[in-house]
Design an enzyme around this catalytic site. Structure first.
Site, PDB file in Angstrom:
ATOM      1  N   GLN A 163       0.792  -1.226   0.000  1.00 63.22           N
ATOM      2  CA  GLN A 163       0.000   0.000   0.000  1.00 63.22           C
ATOM      3  C   GLN A 163       0.828   1.282   0.000  1.00 63.22           C
ATOM      4  O   GLN A 163       0.439   2.273  -0.605  1.00 63.22           O
ATOM      5  CB  GLN A 163      -0.916  -0.007   1.225  1.00 63.22           C
ATOM      6  CG  GLN A 163      -2.004   1.035   1.226  1.00 63.22           C
ATOM      7  CD  GLN A 163      -3.090   0.684   2.209  1.00 63.22           C
ATOM      8  OE1 GLN A 163      -3.969  -0.118   1.928  1.00 63.22           O
ATOM      9  NE2 GLN A 163      -3.039   1.266   3.383  1.00 63.22           N
ATOM     10  N   GLU A 205      -3.229   9.378  -0.744  1.00 61.36           N
ATOM     11  CA  GLU A 205      -2.407  10.037   0.262  1.00 61.36           C
ATOM     12  C   GLU A 205      -1.337  10.936  -0.340  1.00 61.36           C
ATOM     13  O   GLU A 205      -0.404  11.357   0.343  1.00 61.36           O
ATOM     14  CB  GLU A 205      -1.783   8.990   1.191  1.00 61.36           C
ATOM     15  CG  GLU A 205      -2.860   8.215   1.951  1.00 61.36           C
ATOM     16  CD  GLU A 205      -2.302   7.217   2.933  1.00 61.36           C
ATOM     17  OE1 GLU A 205      -1.067   7.054   2.980  1.00 61.36           O
ATOM     18  OE2 GLU A 205      -3.093   6.601   3.652  1.00 61.36           O
ATOM     19  N   ASP A 312      -0.795  -2.074  12.691  1.00 62.10           N
ATOM     20  CA  ASP A 312      -1.903  -1.145  12.435  1.00 62.10           C
ATOM     21  C   ASP A 312      -3.212  -1.920  12.542  1.00 62.10           C
ATOM     22  O   ASP A 312      -3.881  -1.901  13.567  1.00 62.10           O
ATOM     23  CB  ASP A 312      -1.739  -0.493  11.068  1.00 62.10           C
ATOM     24  CG  ASP A 312      -2.931   0.385  10.679  1.00 62.10           C
ATOM     25  OD1 ASP A 312      -3.742   0.714  11.558  1.00 62.10           O
ATOM     26  OD2 ASP A 312      -3.063   0.730   9.488  1.00 62.10           O
ATOM     27  N   LYS A 337      -4.086   5.579  15.402  1.00 58.31           N
ATOM     28  CA  LYS A 337      -5.079   6.314  14.621  1.00 58.31           C
ATOM     29  C   LYS A 337      -6.259   6.632  15.531  1.00 58.31           C
ATOM     30  O   LYS A 337      -6.929   5.725  16.021  1.00 58.31           O
ATOM     31  CB  LYS A 337      -5.554   5.486  13.427  1.00 58.31           C
ATOM     32  CG  LYS A 337      -4.480   5.197  12.398  1.00 58.31           C
ATOM     33  CD  LYS A 337      -5.009   4.270  11.315  1.00 58.31           C
ATOM     34  CE  LYS A 337      -3.993   4.061  10.204  1.00 58.31           C
ATOM     35  NZ  LYS A 337      -4.449   3.068   9.200  1.00 58.31           N
ATOM     36  N   ARG A 366      -5.401   9.082   8.260  1.00 56.02           N
ATOM     37  CA  ARG A 366      -6.116   8.069   7.489  1.00 56.02           C
ATOM     38  C   ARG A 366      -6.083   8.499   6.028  1.00 56.02           C
ATOM     39  O   ARG A 366      -5.782   9.641   5.698  1.00 56.02           O
ATOM     40  CB  ARG A 366      -7.579   7.927   7.942  1.00 56.02           C
ATOM     41  CG  ARG A 366      -7.800   7.455   9.361  1.00 56.02           C
ATOM     42  CD  ARG A 366      -7.051   6.206   9.732  1.00 56.02           C
ATOM     43  NE  ARG A 366      -7.419   4.996   9.019  1.00 56.02           N
ATOM     44  CZ  ARG A 366      -8.216   4.035   9.498  1.00 56.02           C
ATOM     45  NH1 ARG A 366      -8.748   4.157  10.703  1.00 56.02           N
ATOM     46  NH2 ARG A 366      -8.461   2.941   8.801  1.00 56.02           N
ATOM     47  N   SER A 367      -6.426   7.578   5.142  1.00 56.89           N
ATOM     48  CA  SER A 367      -6.382   7.917   3.712  1.00 56.89           C
ATOM     49  C   SER A 367      -7.456   8.938   3.345  1.00 56.89           C
ATOM     50  O   SER A 367      -7.288   9.727   2.420  1.00 56.89           O
ATOM     51  CB  SER A 367      -6.526   6.658   2.859  1.00 56.89           C
ATOM     52  OG  SER A 367      -7.674   5.930   3.226  1.00 56.89           O
ATOM     53  N   LYS A 388       2.990   9.616  10.704  1.00 59.73           N
ATOM     54  CA  LYS A 388       2.722   9.148   9.348  1.00 59.73           C
ATOM     55  C   LYS A 388       1.534   9.947   8.837  1.00 59.73           C
ATOM     56  O   LYS A 388       0.417   9.776   9.307  1.00 59.73           O
ATOM     57  CB  LYS A 388       2.408   7.654   9.387  1.00 59.73           C
ATOM     58  CG  LYS A 388       2.085   7.048   8.045  1.00 59.73           C
ATOM     59  CD  LYS A 388       1.734   5.579   8.208  1.00 59.73           C
ATOM     60  CE  LYS A 388       1.153   5.034   6.919  1.00 59.73           C
ATOM     61  NZ  LYS A 388       0.665   3.657   7.081  1.00 59.73           N
TER      62      LYS A 388
END
Length: 427
Positions: A163, A205, A312, A337, A366-367, A388
């Site tokens: 990903q 992203e 994750d 997250k 998050r995306s 991130k």
């Protein structure tokens, strides 16, 4: 003075053009907090539930009017008059009001929006920036950014099964310089992809989404871009992977549809070990599927002493799953997250548990993001040392980098850039 007098939610758009929840909280003294809730594309099965309307006539069923009604009615009634400074009690009341193990009644998107907006309102009332209000006087560490420069998997329409391919500018002296380094590598990667005949469209992203045949091909381009920018791979800048392996784990095997390869859990662990030996990789996220505990154990024993292994989908910011992983000696890091667990209090508890166990913690977007930059403040508040938050393109991503630059400037001589020490396996 910090009594809550109004809570108002609305439906706004995220970076994918899908609706999400935004919440305003107003206090008795006029202080105000606003928070917007992100949304994921590759979601773990054990995440808190994001409440969607399911009405196909609005936003294809993705509307969030039910969550908004829950905020404006039930949650407001439960919290009206309470002191915003009592974050733990407020979050506990919302969790109890929901009454489900995964926040499926009120919606994690409803609860989180209120939780974060309350914290921001309390910070406003205290005349403190959010990172200082949440983290206290010890909040001063600027995180190493994990910058997603090539997208694959469900974040892009290309054959790459992994990903995310990220760069980690650990050798930079400051967050401002780390952002510059990342931007320069990003722009040179764009040029090299163009020269090689690849498209330079970006994924969810902000990273490029070229039609590359394999993970190795993507890693080669990343290394070349780092060198072209004048930096040393494995010294100045390391690489990171988010395999999102749950997305291609089928019937007990890892099915690489883009490459036409199927790997057993043992073969998957060995493949990740091979990649980490061949490239300057410092961190691998979700290298195994969320419930492949045996596979996680194997890869941890194989390379966990050498590189960061981030859970994750494995941990979903949940202290129960994290505690189980710690006991079993699985992974050595947690991706954090806020919307996976659904409240600020629970998020901070997960970071604290990880740090006490010697695990690292990576604050994450998050995306499906918004211009809300709360996670930048939370990364500094927790001194977690890593963040991130996507690529060096799209304002929903750069908003977080820009906020970190502001925080660093505000901290002045107190600011410390985490650098290589943030990755304990390498430091």
């Amino acid at each position: 003075m910090t009594a809550i007098i109004d809570i108002a939610a609305r439906e706004i758009l995220d970076s994918r053009g899908n609706p999400t929840v935004e919440v305003d909280v107003t206090l008795e003294d006029g202080s105000h907090g606003r928070a917007a809730v992100p949304s994921g594309a590759s979601t773990g099965a054990h995440e808190a539930v994001e409440l969607r309307d399911g009405d196909k006539s609005r936003y294809g069923g993705k509307g969030v009017l039910k969550a908004i009604e829950n905020v404006n009615r039930d949650i407001f009634e439960a919290l009206s008059g309470l002191e915003a400074e009592d974050q733990g009690r407020i979050d506990e009341i919302m969790i109890s009001l929901d009454g489900t193990p995964n926040k499926s009644k009120l919606g994690a998107n409803a609860i989180l929006g209120v939780s974060l907006a309350v914290a921001k309102a309390a910070a406003d009332a205290s005349a403190l920036p959010l990172y200082r209000y949440v983290g206290g006087v010890q909040a001063h560490v600027l995180p190493v950014p994990m910058m997603n420069i090539i997208n694959g998997g469900v974040h892009a329409d290309n054959p790459i099964d992994f990903q995310e391919f990220m760069i980690l500018p650990v050798g930079a002296p400051s967050i401002a310089e780390a952002v510059r380094w990342g931007s320069e590598v990003f722009q040179l990667l764009k040029s090299s992809l163009k020269k090689a005949g690849h498209n330079t469209n970006v994924g969810d992203e902000g990273g490029f989404a070229p039609n590359l045949p394999s993970a190795e091909a993507a890693l080669d381009f990343c290394v070349q871009a780092i060198e072209a920018a004048g930096f040393k791979p494995g010294v100045d800048i390391f690489l990171g992977l988010d395999c999102a392996a749950t997305e291609f784990f089928k019937d007990g095997a890892y099915v690489y549809s883009g490459e036409g390869v199927t790997r057993s859990p043992e073969e998957q662990a060995n493949y990740l070990a091979k990649l980490s030996a061949s490239y300057p990789i410092a961190s691998i996220e979700d290298g195994m599927s969320e419930d492949d505990w045996a596979g996680w154990k194997a890869v941890t024993e194989l390379i966990g002493s050498k590189i960061q292994l981030v859970g994750d989908d494995l941990f979903v910011t949940n202290v129960t799953r994290l505690e189980e992983g710690i006991k079993k000696g699985i992974a050595n890091s947690i991706l954090v997250k806020v919307n996976q667990i659904g409240s600020l209090t629970e998020t901070l508890a997960a970071v604290d548990m990880a740090q006490r166990a010697g695990y690292t913690a990576v604050m994450s977007h998050r995306s499906g993001e918004t211009e809300d930059s709360t996670i930048a403040d939370l990364a500094v508040a927790t001194n977690c040392g890593q963040i991130k938050t996507g690529s060096l393109a799209r304002s929903d991503r750069t908003a977080k980098y820009n906020q970190l630059i502001r925080i660093e400037e505000e901290l002045g001589s107190q600011a410390r850039y985490a650098g290589l020490k943030a990755l304990k396996a390498l430091a």
